[in-house]
Write a protein that holds these residues in place. Structure first.
Motif, short mmCIF file in Angstrom:
data_model
loop_
_atom_site.label_atom_id
_atom_site.label_comp_id
_atom_site.label_asym_id
_atom_site.label_seq_id
_atom_site.Cartn_x
_atom_site.Cartn_y
_atom_site.Cartn_z
N LEU A 6 1.71 41.84 78.94
CA LEU A 6 0.28 42.08 79.02
C LEU A 6 -0.44 40.95 78.33
O LEU A 6 -0.07 40.54 77.22
N ASN A 7 -1.47 40.42 78.96
CA ASN A 7 -2.25 39.33 78.41
C ASN A 7 -2.82 39.73 77.05
O ASN A 7 -3.33 40.84 76.88
N ILE A 12 -6.19 43.18 73.26
CA ILE A 12 -7.29 43.34 72.30
C ILE A 12 -8.34 44.29 72.85
O ILE A 12 -8.83 45.18 72.14
N ILE A 13 -8.70 44.10 74.12
CA ILE A 13 -9.70 44.98 74.74
C ILE A 13 -9.20 46.42 74.78
O ILE A 13 -9.94 47.37 74.49
N PHE A 14 -7.92 46.58 75.13
CA PHE A 14 -7.35 47.92 75.22
C PHE A 14 -7.37 48.63 73.88
O PHE A 14 -7.80 49.78 73.77
N PHE A 15 -6.93 47.92 72.82
CA PHE A 15 -6.91 48.53 71.48
C PHE A 15 -8.33 48.77 70.96
O PHE A 15 -8.58 49.73 70.24
N TRP A 21 -12.81 54.97 70.99
CA TRP A 21 -12.61 56.35 71.44
C TRP A 21 -12.17 57.24 70.26
O TRP A 21 -12.67 58.36 70.11
N GLY A 22 -11.26 56.72 69.44
CA GLY A 22 -10.82 57.50 68.28
C GLY A 22 -11.94 57.78 67.30
O GLY A 22 -12.07 58.89 66.79
#
Length: 281
Positions: A6-7, A12-15, A21-22
Motif C-alpha cells: 500500500l502506498n 497516512i490518509i487511511f490512518f 473516526w475514533g
C-alpha cells in the motif's frame, strides 16, 4: 512500491481517517463523563462542553445509584438480559439445527417465514402482545420480559446459525451415531460446540440490543420494582419534573452505557470472526 503493498500516502490518509473516526466516537463518551461530574450551577454558569470544576462530583454516581434505585434497575437489566439471551440462543440453535440438517415438507418455507419476520416492525405487535401477556398475568414481571425478548431473538439467531450448521460435515453426525449417541447427544455434544463462533456472535448482538431496549420495557412494565435501566433513566427524568439535575442524569447514562461498551471491547474479535465465518460458510 512492493507488489501487493500500500502506498505510504494512502496509509497516512487511511490512518488519519481512522483517528478522526475514533475521536468522533470517543468525544461523546468523554463529554458525557465530564458532564456527569458537574452540578447544575456549572451547567448554567459555563458552556455545556467546558471542563468540570475541582473537586469533581463523583458523588453524582452514588446519588443516582441509591436515591433513584439504579441498583435495582441494574440488577433487573442483568437478569432480563442474561435470561432472554440464553433462552433465545437455545430456541434459535435448536430451530436452526432442525432446519439445516433435516429436510421435511415445508422446511424451506418455514425458514423463509423466520427470515421474513425480521422485516416486520415489532411496534405493530405491541398492542396485541400487551393484551396477550396481560391475560396470562405476565405483565409487570421480569419473566414476561424474558419471554418477549427471547422470542424477538429467534429469527436473527436462525438466520445466522442455519449457515453454520449446514457447513458442518454430516460424517461427524454419522460417526457420533455409530458410537451410540442419541439425537440429543449429537446436537449438544457435537454440533453445538462446533457452532460456537455463531453462538457467540448472536449472543453478543442480542445482549447489546436487549440491554438498550426501551419501548417493550415501557409498555409491558409499569411497576418500578421491575424497571430496567433504559426505563429507569426515563422515569428518573420524569421524577425531576421542573428542575432537571443534569449531572446525575449524565451519571445514570454512563451507568447504562459502560457495561455494553465493556462487553463489546472484550468480544469484538469474536463478533467480527463469527460474522466473517458465517459469510464464508
Amino acid at each position: 512500491m512492493k507488489s501487493g503493498g500500500l502506498n505510504p500516502i494512502f496509509k497516512i490518509i487511511f490512518f488519519a481517517i481512522l483517528i478522526i473516526w475514533g475521536l468522533s466516537v470517543l468525544y461523546p463518551l468523554l463529554w458525557t463523563l465530564l458532564d456527569a461530574l458537574k452540578n447544575n450551577d456549572q451547567f448554567f454558569r459555563k458552556m455545556p462542553w467546558s471542563l468540570p470544576d475541582i473537586p469533581l462530583l463523583w458523588s453524582n454516581f452514588t446519588y443516582v445509584w441509591s436515591e433513584f434505585s439504579f441498583d435495582k434497575y441494574f440488577m433487573n437489566s442483568v437478569v432480563v438480559t442474561i435470561g432472554s439471551t440464553l433462552l433465545g440462543l437455545f430456541l434459535a440453535a435448536t430451530t436452526a439445527y432442525v432446519l439445516a440438517r433435516y429436510q421435511f415438507k415445508g422446511s424451506n418455507f418455514l425458514y423463509l417465514i423466520y427470515i421474513a419476520s425480521m422485516m416486520i416492525p415489532f411496534s405493530l405487535a405491541l398492542i396485541p402482545l400487551f393484551f396477550l401477556l396481560n391475560s396470562m398475568h405476565l405483565t409487570n414481571s421480569s419473566f414476561g420480559l424474558i419471554l418477549v425478548y427471547a422470542s424477538t431473538l429467534i429469527a436473527f439467531g436462525v438466520f445466522v446459525l442455519v449457515g453454520f450448521f449446514k457447513s458442518l460435515p454430516k460424517e461427524m453426525e454419522e460417526a457420533a451415531a455409530i458410537d451410540g449417541a442419541s439425537y440429543f447427544g449429537i446436537f449438544f455434544k457435537v454440533m453445538l460446540p462446533l457452532s460456537q463462533p455463531g453462538l457467540i456472535t448472536v449472543g453478543i448482538v442480542n445482549v447489546l440490543n436487549i440491554w438498550n431496549e426501551y419501548i417493550i420495557g415501557t409498555i409491558l412494565v409499569n411497576d418500578p420494582v421491575h424497571y430496567t435501566l433504559p426505563v429507569g433513566i426515563a422515569m428518573m427524568q420524569a421524577q425531576m419534573q421542573y428542575r432537571t439535575e443534569w449531572g446525575p442524569l449524565f451519571a445514570g447514562l454512563l451507568i447504562t452505557m459502560v457495561p455494553v461498551l465493556v462487553v463489546y471491547m472484550f468480544f469484538q474479535r469474536q463478533i467480527a470472526s463469527g460474522i466473517t465465518a458465517g459469510a464464508v460458510k
